[in-house]
Structures are given as C-alpha cells and as structure tokens.
Design a protein around this motif. Structure first.
Motif, short mmCIF file in Angstrom:
data_model
loop_
_atom_site.label_atom_id
_atom_site.label_comp_id
_atom_site.label_asym_id
_atom_site.label_seq_id
_atom_site.Cartn_x
_atom_site.Cartn_y
_atom_site.Cartn_z
N CYS A 104 74.59 83.18 3.16
CA CYS A 104 74.30 84.45 3.91
C CYS A 104 75.11 85.68 3.63
N THR A 105 74.98 86.93 4.11
CA THR A 105 75.87 87.92 4.01
C THR A 105 76.95 87.81 4.75
N GLU A 106 77.89 88.77 4.55
CA GLU A 106 79.17 88.61 5.25
C GLU A 106 79.07 88.88 6.71
N LYS A 107 77.94 89.56 7.09
CA LYS A 107 77.73 89.96 8.57
C LYS A 107 76.97 88.63 8.84
N GLY A 108 76.34 88.18 8.14
CA GLY A 108 75.55 86.87 8.74
C GLY A 108 76.60 85.89 9.07
N VAL A 109 77.81 85.46 8.30
CA VAL A 109 78.72 84.65 8.50
C VAL A 109 79.39 85.11 10.09
N GLU A 110 79.41 86.17 10.17
CA GLU A 110 80.04 86.72 11.37
C GLU A 110 79.05 86.17 12.53
N ILE A 111 77.85 86.67 12.52
CA ILE A 111 76.94 86.22 13.60
C ILE A 111 76.62 84.99 13.96
N LEU A 112 76.35 84.29 12.66
CA LEU A 112 76.39 82.52 12.96
C LEU A 112 77.38 81.96 13.56
N LYS A 113 78.61 82.45 13.25
CA LYS A 113 79.89 81.69 13.94
C LYS A 113 79.78 82.17 15.49
N LYS A 114 79.36 83.33 15.73
CA LYS A 114 79.42 83.85 17.03
C LYS A 114 78.31 83.19 17.92
N TYR A 115 77.18 82.95 17.37
CA TYR A 115 76.06 82.37 18.19
C TYR A 115 76.40 80.62 18.23
N TYR A 116 76.98 79.82 17.17
CA TYR A 116 77.13 78.64 17.46
C TYR A 116 78.29 78.07 17.36
N GLY A 117 79.43 79.13 17.34
CA GLY A 117 80.78 78.47 17.20
C GLY A 117 81.19 77.41 16.18
N LYS A 118 80.73 77.24 15.18
CA LYS A 118 80.93 76.44 14.11
C LYS A 118 81.62 76.98 12.82
N ASN A 119 82.53 76.55 12.32
CA ASN A 119 83.11 76.78 11.03
C ASN A 119 82.49 76.33 9.96
N TRP A 120 81.32 76.47 9.74
CA TRP A 120 80.55 75.84 8.34
C TRP A 120 81.08 76.21 7.25
N LYS A 121 80.43 75.64 6.26
CA LYS A 121 80.80 76.03 4.76
C LYS A 121 80.08 77.18 4.45
N PHE A 122 80.53 78.14 4.63
CA PHE A 122 79.80 79.66 4.49
C PHE A 122 79.82 80.00 2.85
N HIS A 123 79.08 80.45 2.48
CA HIS A 123 78.88 81.13 1.18
C HIS A 123 78.60 82.56 1.16
N PRO A 124 79.28 83.66 1.34
CA PRO A 124 78.65 84.90 1.36
C PRO A 124 78.30 85.47 0.20
#
Length: 402
Positions: A104-124
């Motif tokens: 996802c985008t960098e902003k997508g990382v921020e939003i997904l973390k905020k919604y779901y509270g998970k530190n998944w393996k993100f690839h911005p």
C-alpha cells in the motif's frame, strides 16, 4: 454469496455482492441498488490478492477464498485503499496468513495501523514502483485524495488491466458483473451519482491525475474497480465520462428544490417552474421536495444542472431541517459554474430567504437574484410574482442563448 468469476487468463473476481446494503458512509449515502465489494486474485508465478471486502462479510469471504486457493500461496496482498469497505476483512484474513506482505502507500500504512492496531508486514510503494509476479508486472500509481490520501491504482501488464479501486466504480449490485451485462441507463446514472456525491470536491485533483495517467500511455483493455461493474466493453468510456464530469460539467437543466409546511412553498416552486418554461420550453426543469427525496439523488441533479433554486418555509427563525441538511451537503460538494437563487414562504418572520441567500453566497456560486418570498398563501398576484421570478431567472441563466 455469488460464485467467484474468471475475469481474464490470470485474474479472478473474488468479491461479494451486497444487495441489502441501502445506505453507505454510515447513513450519508443512499444506494437503493445495493453495491459490491470487488476483490481480485491474480495468479502467475506469484499470487496476489487485490483488496478485500467489508468486515461484516469477512468470515464467509475468507471461508470461500480458502476453497479457491491455499491462503499460504498468496505472496502479496495489495490494498489500493484503506477504507473499511475494502480493508474490513483484513483482520479475518491476516489471522490465517499473518506474515503475508501488505502492499500500500505510505499513508495506507498509517491508516491501516490506526484502524486495526496491527503491525503487519507492510510494503509501502509510490508511483512508478512495480512488483514482478512472473510473466507480468504490477505497477502502482498514487491517487492521493481520490478520495482518501492513501488511494492508488494498480496496473497489470501484459493483460492491460487497471485495478482502480474507488475510481470508475458505482454502487450497483449487478449480478452480471460486467458493464455490457448491465442496464445501461441505470449504470450511467449510478456512475454519475457516485461521482457527484463522492468525487465532485476533488474535481481539480482528479482532472490532473487522469491526465497524468493517460500520459503514461498505458494500454487499458479492462478496468476493475472495487464497487460495481467491471469495464470490459470499451473500458475507456468511463474515463472519458470522468474527464467531462471533472471539467465543471453541466447540462441544460434547472433543478428546483423546496421543503414546505402548508404547501405554500410547493406552490411557489411550481409557479417558478412555469415561469422558467415560459422562457425556454426545451429546458429540463426538475422539482424535488427535499424532505421526500434522497439528498444524494437531489445532489446528483444539482451536479448536472446549469442553475438551481432552493426554497423553504421559515420555522423557528430558520429553514426546515431537510433543507438545512441539503445546504450543508451542497457546501461540502463544492459545485462550480452554476447560477443560483432562493425563495420561500412565511407567516410572521421571513428569515428563511435571508438564510438561504447567505448559504448560497458561502458556496461561491453566482447568486443572480435576491429571491422572492410570499406571506401566508399565494393569491393570483403572488402566483404571477413567482412566475415572473422564474422568467427572470431563466433569462439571466440563458442570456447568451436568447
């Protein structure tokens, strides 16, 4: 739950149809024809899932997805947009495959973390980045503020498929899935309504972004949005519509919207409409009671109109609630290049006209009249006064055509 559908050699539609959904964005958007949450599975040497579905359907969707593929074979999950109608099933899916990278985008990382509270393996990723999946590449294009800051498109090379997320979609639960299998009039209206009620405020951004995407000279054989039909028959037709709509689109139409207590404001609206048609019989004039019609359908008609008029009775030194809600929507949608005016009836306090004029001035649109107000009920003189108001509005609106 609808069976998954093969879209192309390597792409399978893995979404869900939600015929029972009648309101969206909470209670804000009316969607009488339901919607779909479109997810896509791309299989090559690597396997990619593009977007998920809404949370309430997450368990059933993941269960069905397991029958399509071993979830552990999914190499990447691409989230083109983090809004919960697209990302809501991530929680259910990531319980099964918690180590799968989320693109996802960098902003997508921020939003997904905020919604779901998970530190998944993100690839911005950013515009121009790509992932090779074997014989094909996935190329990413950021679409900031269309209509969230995280939005992006994903393009599949070789098969020339654009996964556009909310762009080019519509809330339309069409079981035929493809645009050539839909009722064309209904499809056109739902596309326009989606644009008018969601994307209008971002028209300038959208125009620039569409021109940027077209300048990439990508061959597009199919557009796969995240709501509604897949565009396989002349897919660029919806891009051309967007280019028209984002260029301050208007039709030869006047929309008159009113709310009324004891029918006086309704009678005013009807008399004003007669006055407009006295001047231009070929003009479309549409009347809507804001208390009895969908705010979104009204906004769609305003979007396509060259001019519109708002009318309300006065109540408690203000305007009627349905009209107050509509005016807030109009201000937020930031319509352009429309001429406007107001009218209203009253008993002992005629403040509704002043309030409507003030609201219209706040929109930045061109108010070409101080309006008209009638006390109590209409007699013959008042009726003619409203007709003349309509004639004057029409003459001002279409002065270059007369």
């Amino acid at each position: 739950m609808k069976e998954f559908v093969q879209v192309s050699e390597s792409v399978t539609w893995t979404g869900v149809i939600d015929q029972d959904m009648k309101k969206f964005h909470g209670e804000e958007l009316s969607i009488p024809n339901g919607t779909s949450y479109n997810s896509y599975l791309v299989k090559d040497e690597k396997t990619v899932l593009i977007d998920t579905v809404i949370h309430k359907m997450g368990y059933d969707w993941v269960t069905k997805l397991k029958k399509e593929i071993d979830l552990n074979e999914i190499d990447y999950i691409i989230m083109n947009h983090s809004e919960p109608d697209h990302s809501g099933a991530l929680l259910e899916l990531m319980r099964e495959i918690p180590e799968t990278p989320i693109v996802c985008t960098e902003k997508g990382v921020e939003i997904l973390k905020k919604y779901y509270g998970k530190n998944w393996k993100f690839h911005p990723v950013k515009t121009g980045d790509k992932i090779n999946i074997g014989s094909k590449d996935l190329i990413f294009v950021e679409m900031k503020m269309l209509h969230w800051p995280d939005s992006m498109l994903t393009y599949l090379t070789e098969e020339n498929i654009l996964f556009s997320n909310d762009a080019f979609g519509q809330h339309y639960a069409n079981y035929g899935l493809f645009n050539d299998m839909a009722d064309q009039d209904q499809l056109h209206y739902e596309c326009m309504k989606y644009y008018a009620c969601i994307l209008t405020p971002f028209g300038g951004i959208l125009k620039n972004k569409l021109e940027e995407v077209l300048s990439l000279d990508l061959k597009i054989d199919m557009i796969c949005p995240s709501h509604g039909v897949i565009w396989r028959d002349n897919p660029l037709q919806i891009v051309q519509k967007y280019l028209k709509w984002c260029n301050n689109y208007i039709e030869s139409q006047v929309t008159i919207v009113y709310d009324t207590m004891w029918e006086s404001t309704r009678k005013m609206a009807e008399s004003i409409a007669e006055g407009i048609t006295d001047v231009r019989q070929d003009i479309k004039v549409k009347l809507y009671n804001s208390a009895k019609n969908s705010e979104n359908d009204i906004a769609t008609e305003i979007f396509r109109s060259e001019g519109f008029l708002l009318g309300s009775s006065t109540i408690n030194n203000g305007i009627l609630p349905s009209m107050a809600a509509l005016t807030e929507s109009i201000k937020g949608l930031k319509f352009k290049d429309k001429k406007v005016g107001a009218f209203g009836s009253y008993g002992w306090n005629g403040r509704s006209l002043d309030i409507l004029n003030r609201v219209l001035d706040e929109t930045g649109l061109e108010r070409i009249t101080d309006g008209v107000k009638i006390m109590w009920n209409l007699d013959d003189e008042d009726t003619e006064k409203c007709r003349e108001f309509g004639r004057d509005f029409a003459k001002s609106l279409f002065v270059e055509l007369l």
